[in-house]
Design an enzyme around this catalytic site. Structure first.
Site, PDB file in Angstrom:
ATOM      1  N   ASP A 170      39.228 -72.279  16.041  1.00 16.28           N
ATOM      2  CA  ASP A 170      40.283 -72.870  16.869  1.00 16.28           C
ATOM      3  C   ASP A 170      39.802 -73.346  18.244  1.00 16.28           C
ATOM      4  O   ASP A 170      40.215 -74.425  18.687  1.00 16.28           O
ATOM      5  CB  ASP A 170      41.488 -71.924  16.989  1.00 16.28           C
ATOM      6  CG  ASP A 170      41.097 -70.519  17.408  1.00 16.28           C
ATOM      7  OD1 ASP A 170      39.883 -70.271  17.567  1.00 16.28           O
ATOM      8  OD2 ASP A 170      41.992 -69.683  17.591  1.00 16.28           O
ATOM      9  N   HIS A 198      28.533 -57.673  13.598  1.00 16.22           N
ATOM     10  CA  HIS A 198      28.020 -59.004  13.249  1.00 16.22           C
ATOM     11  C   HIS A 198      27.279 -59.055  11.921  1.00 16.22           C
ATOM     12  O   HIS A 198      26.925 -60.144  11.464  1.00 16.22           O
ATOM     13  CB  HIS A 198      27.155 -59.536  14.396  1.00 16.22           C
ATOM     14  CG  HIS A 198      28.001 -59.887  15.592  1.00 16.22           C
ATOM     15  ND1 HIS A 198      28.446 -58.937  16.468  1.00 16.22           N
ATOM     16  CD2 HIS A 198      28.507 -61.068  15.997  1.00 16.22           C
ATOM     17  CE1 HIS A 198      29.199 -59.519  17.389  1.00 16.22           C
ATOM     18  NE2 HIS A 198      29.251 -60.805  17.130  1.00 16.22           N
ATOM     19  N   ARG A 206      33.929 -40.062  10.424  1.00 13.47           N
ATOM     20  CA  ARG A 206      32.907 -40.867  11.106  1.00 13.47           C
ATOM     21  C   ARG A 206      33.366 -42.318  11.178  1.00 13.47           C
ATOM     22  O   ARG A 206      34.035 -42.810  10.263  1.00 13.47           O
ATOM     23  CB  ARG A 206      31.587 -40.832  10.337  1.00 13.47           C
ATOM     24  CG  ARG A 206      30.910 -39.482  10.333  1.00 13.47           C
ATOM     25  CD  ARG A 206      30.290 -39.160  11.699  1.00 13.47           C
ATOM     26  NE  ARG A 206      29.482 -37.964  11.640  1.00 13.47           N
ATOM     27  CZ  ARG A 206      29.936 -36.725  11.821  1.00 13.47           C
ATOM     28  NH1 ARG A 206      31.216 -36.524  12.074  1.00 13.47           N
ATOM     29  NH2 ARG A 206      29.116 -35.692  11.747  1.00 13.47           N
ATOM     30  N   THR A 237      36.719 -74.390  19.208  1.00 16.92           N
ATOM     31  CA  THR A 237      35.887 -75.594  19.050  1.00 16.92           C
ATOM     32  C   THR A 237      36.748 -76.788  18.624  1.00 16.92           C
ATOM     33  O   THR A 237      36.551 -77.912  19.101  1.00 16.92           O
ATOM     34  CB  THR A 237      34.815 -75.320  17.971  1.00 16.92           C
ATOM     35  OG1 THR A 237      34.105 -74.141  18.343  1.00 16.92           O
ATOM     36  CG2 THR A 237      33.848 -76.471  17.831  1.00 16.92           C
ATOM     37  N   ASP A 270      37.339 -65.123   9.831  1.00 18.24           N
ATOM     38  CA  ASP A 270      38.662 -64.519  10.061  1.00 18.24           C
ATOM     39  C   ASP A 270      39.743 -65.119   9.156  1.00 18.24           C
ATOM     40  O   ASP A 270      40.800 -64.516   8.983  1.00 18.24           O
ATOM     41  CB  ASP A 270      39.103 -64.724  11.519  1.00 18.24           C
ATOM     42  CG  ASP A 270      38.098 -64.183  12.521  1.00 18.24           C
ATOM     43  OD1 ASP A 270      37.286 -63.321  12.147  1.00 18.24           O
ATOM     44  OD2 ASP A 270      38.126 -64.635  13.681  1.00 18.24           O
TER      45      ASP A 270
HETATM   46  O1  F6P Z   1      36.050 -65.332  15.125  1.00 17.86           O
HETATM   47  C1  F6P Z   1      34.962 -64.774  14.471  1.00 17.86           C
HETATM   48  C2  F6P Z   1      34.573 -63.462  15.085  1.00 17.86           C
HETATM   49  O2  F6P Z   1      33.500 -62.919  14.347  1.00 17.86           O
HETATM   50  C3  F6P Z   1      35.714 -62.450  15.199  1.00 17.86           C
HETATM   51  O3  F6P Z   1      36.018 -61.833  13.983  1.00 17.86           O
HETATM   52  C4  F6P Z   1      35.182 -61.527  16.264  1.00 17.86           C
HETATM   53  O4  F6P Z   1      36.201 -60.870  16.967  1.00 17.86           O
HETATM   54  C5  F6P Z   1      34.461 -62.482  17.180  1.00 17.86           C
HETATM   55  O5  F6P Z   1      34.143 -63.632  16.419  1.00 17.86           O
HETATM   56  C6  F6P Z   1      33.202 -61.918  17.781  1.00 17.86           C
HETATM   57  O6  F6P Z   1      32.710 -62.844  18.665  1.00 17.86           O
HETATM   58  P1  F6P Z   1      31.284 -62.755  19.335  1.00 17.86           P
HETATM   59  O7  F6P Z   1      30.271 -63.200  18.310  1.00 17.86           O
HETATM   60  O8  F6P Z   1      31.390 -63.679  20.479  1.00 17.86           O
HETATM   61  O9  F6P Z   1      31.076 -61.332  19.715  1.00 17.86           O
END
Ligand code: F6P
Length: 372
Positions: free
Chosen positions: A126, A295, A289, A128, A150
């Protein structure tokens, strides 16, 4: 309609698996089917501003269909409509402690003109695509191609990258299950998705989670604990909980890790898994836990489904451009590739999970708790 001879591709915002598959599909369709020249803009709008352009050929893109990341690299910091002013040393200028911004979009428009680019394919989410819409308003021939793990972009049923991330989440839950079983533990996995629960819901169902907590259904932690305790009473001695980074309790707010003024996405979510794990340990009496999948969900190779979907997106984008239908974003509705205007897409709220929808009903029938 002016003839299209040379096109450019850029990837902006956070990366996701499948970007390279789209780059490949756009480049190949443009060259093979239409004999166009193709240019890649590196690091999103940063490269547009700094004229960081490279030539894309069949050789460049032939083998990248399954490769994660973006061969063009990406940036989520370079909104040319709100660009930080820098001083002669290159440092960001601040006034009263706040960053000073200016609109430098005209530089981007001029750079495209100087390079002779007739159409610009923007691969992004969104943030970009909001700039994409704004460049379209300035007369740039923009086609948007929606990415994000997402799956929260309005108008399209599925974004590319989502399927690959579902696979990573479900695979992670499978791995957490084997260790949870060995120790009789409650494992809480935190899943990305910002304010939408799509990834947690799909990944949680696919990974056989016992509880799934998503932003669209505020949860009561006592209800989650009751479900886990009821399972334990029946002889199960471990539990898997998938919690969306944006999930919130009925009487509370999402857990914010950081607020970054210099980011188009200033609220950085994160940390809810630790809160939920601590609470469940307390309420259930079993060790718990937390694992933040982070990422990992955006990296690695692309699923077969996403490779096909991305190829369809890329091909459809070039077809749209050749028909002169600019200012639009390619979308998928049911199984049909079509398009929606960027004005319409960007004006809308992000797409949310329907708490009363079929998927939630099905998940509940499978015994999954949403803490509601
Ligand atoms: O929008 C994709 C996303 O991976 C989200 O799920 C997450 O909150 C965000 O980007 C993380 O962003 P960044 O890579 O800037 O930490």
């Amino acid at each position: 309609m002016a003839e299209i001879k040379k096109v450019a591709i850029m990837t902006g915002g956070g990366d996701c698996p499948s970007l390279n598959a789209v780059i490949r599909a756009v480049t190949t369709t443009a060259i093979v089917k239409y004999g166009l020249e193709v240019v890649g803009i590196r690091r999103g709008y940063h490269g547009l501003y700094h004229k960081d352009f490279i030539s894309l050929t069949l050789d460049n893109v032939q083998e990248i269909i399954g490769e994660g990341g973006s061969i063009l690299k990406s940036s989520n910091k370079d909104n040319l409509f709100k660009y930080p002013v820098r001083d002669e040393n290159g440092d960001i200028v601040k006034k009263d402690g706040k960053i000073v911004y200016e609109n430098v979009s005209h530089v981007g428009v001029q750079n495209l003109k100087d390079e002779g680019i007739d159409a610009l394919f923007i691969l992004g989410g969104d943030g970009t695509l909001t700039s994409g819409r704004d460049f379209a308003r300035l007369g740039v021939n923009v086609i948007g191609i929606p990415k994000t793990i997402d799956n929260d972009l309005a108008c399209t049923d599925y974004t590319y990258g989502f399927d690959t991330a579902i696979g990573i989440v479900s695979n992670s839950l499978d791995r957490l299950r084997t260790t949870a079983k060995s120790h009789g533990r409650i494992m809480v996995a935190e899943v990305m998705g910002r304010g939408a629960g799509w990834l947690t819901l799909h990944g949680g169902i696919a990974g056989a989670a016992d509880a799934i907590l998503i932003p669209e259904i505020p949860y009561d932690i006592n209800k989650v604990a009751e479900k886990i305790k009821a399972d334990f009473a029946k002889g199960k001695d471990f539990a898997i909980v998938a919690v969306a980074e944006g999930a919130k309790p009925k009487d509370g707010e999402a857990v914010v890790l950081k607020v970054r003024e210099d980011s188009p996405d200033p609220i950085r979510l994160g940390g809810i898994a630790n809160v939920v794990a601590d609470q469940l340990e307390e309420l259930c009496g079993n060790e718990a836990r937390a694992t933040i999948l982070g990422h990992v969900q955006r990296g690695g190779s692309t699923s077969g489904h996403d490779r096909v979907l991305s190829s369809r997106y890329g091909y459809a984008a070039v077809e749209l451009a050749m028909q002169g239908k600019f200012g639009n974003m390619v979308i998928i509705k049911g199984d049909k590739m079509t398009y929606a205007s960027l004005e319409e897409v960007i004006g809308q709220e992000t797409k949310q999970v329907d708490p009363d929808g079929e998927l939630i009903k099905m998940a509940k029938a499978l015994g999954i708790s949403f803490g509601d």
